[in-house]
Design an enzyme around this catalytic site. Sequence first.
Site, short mmCIF file in Angstrom:
data_model
loop_
_atom_site.label_atom_id
_atom_site.label_comp_id
_atom_site.label_asym_id
_atom_site.label_seq_id
_atom_site.Cartn_x
_atom_site.Cartn_y
_atom_site.Cartn_z
N LEU A 118 -17.65 -1.13 1.04
CA LEU A 118 -18.31 -0.18 0.62
C LEU A 118 -18.31 0.45 -0.80
O LEU A 118 -18.44 1.76 -1.31
CB LEU A 118 -17.77 1.28 1.55
CG LEU A 118 -17.73 1.24 2.99
CD1 LEU A 118 -17.18 2.33 3.69
CD2 LEU A 118 -19.06 0.78 3.56
N GLY A 119 -18.01 -0.61 -1.44
CA GLY A 119 -18.05 -0.50 -3.05
C GLY A 119 -16.99 0.17 -3.60
O GLY A 119 -17.20 0.75 -4.70
N GLY A 120 -15.75 -0.23 -3.06
CA GLY A 120 -14.50 0.47 -3.54
C GLY A 120 -14.16 -0.18 -4.82
O GLY A 120 -14.77 -1.10 -5.39
N PHE A 142 -13.51 -3.83 0.15
CA PHE A 142 -14.57 -3.34 -0.79
C PHE A 142 -15.95 -3.48 -0.18
O PHE A 142 -16.87 -3.37 -1.08
CB PHE A 142 -14.46 -3.67 -2.19
CG PHE A 142 -12.92 -3.35 -2.82
CD1 PHE A 142 -12.27 -2.17 -2.16
CD2 PHE A 142 -12.52 -4.18 -3.85
CE1 PHE A 142 -10.94 -1.70 -2.83
CE2 PHE A 142 -11.07 -3.62 -4.40
CZ PHE A 142 -10.59 -2.61 -3.87
N LEU A 180 -22.56 2.25 -4.34
CA LEU A 180 -23.64 1.84 -3.49
C LEU A 180 -25.04 2.43 -3.82
O LEU A 180 -25.59 2.57 -2.88
CB LEU A 180 -22.97 2.49 -1.87
CG LEU A 180 -21.98 1.48 -1.19
CD1 LEU A 180 -21.65 1.96 -0.04
CD2 LEU A 180 -22.53 -0.03 -0.88
N TYR A 201 0.72 -1.20 -0.07
CA TYR A 201 0.00 0.07 0.10
C TYR A 201 0.75 1.09 0.05
O TYR A 201 1.43 1.58 1.15
CB TYR A 201 -0.96 0.10 1.35
CG TYR A 201 -2.17 -0.95 1.42
CD1 TYR A 201 -2.52 -1.74 0.21
CD2 TYR A 201 -2.87 -1.23 2.52
CE1 TYR A 201 -3.28 -2.67 0.13
CE2 TYR A 201 -3.75 -1.93 2.45
CZ TYR A 201 -4.07 -2.85 1.56
OH TYR A 201 -5.09 -3.86 1.76
#
Length: 290
Positions: A219-221, A217, A226, A65
Amino acid sequence: MSSAPRGTDTTFALGGTLTVPRLGFGAMQLPGPVGGPARSPAQSAAVARRAVELGALHIDTAAFYFSAGGVRANDILRRALHPYPEGLSIATKVGPLRNEDGEMVGEAGPGQLRAAVRQNLKDLGLDALDLVYLRVGRLSGSNGAPLGERFAALSRLRDEGLIRHLGVSNVTAAQLAEARAIAPVAAVQNRYGVLDQDDDALVDTCAAAGIAFVPFFALGGSGGSLSDAALRKVAERHGATEHQVAIAWGLARSPSVVQIPGTASLAHLEENMASAQLSLTEEDMALLAA
């Protein structure tokens, strides 16, 4: 799919021995967007510190990351939080190989995993890692390839005391079974969320086996969304946001789910952590059923 509302359990015993909150924090966004400009390390450090203050005592990170300019999530966490407060656990992932330009160039073989683990130890300033996932399939979906040799290599590092608990990420049910035949698996980290429920059966398998299921994901990453009428209806009913409902849904879905929503925004962090106070009803869960 279970439709019971969220119970009172706010923690999970990872591997039966390490108690973690079921609402933690993901560090992926702290350095900046993949392929985009770096964020201010000072601002990101403030977010990490506030997450811990709000009770997100389980942090998910990885050495891969990082953003342009070499800003790295592990460096931010170490500078912000070391010496780490009592009760804080840190999970990391190894497997994907990413060059300094940010390109994913392959997957680490069994002989490369020791160096990956030691890099995380050095970057985080730790003598042992609480939880290390073997991430398979780079950052795309699982390819279903055998993972036995690589997982066995991590198991040997656990035997040496460099790792306390093992996990697998981006795996199929068959890959999870393969890993469990080699060594205990404390956690599975797969893509899963209220609008992405393909792994329902695996969530139930983990719950039955006492394995944490840690969605990424949620939260829809990564290009997800969403945007959904049922989700909006439930959010309006509770005076909440769709993101808060998505987090609360995961907590209600299974007692083994540990949520790790990530953000580099203090405002979004406060919003995400407030999701722990949102109790969904049987009617809500039925409406949100896939």
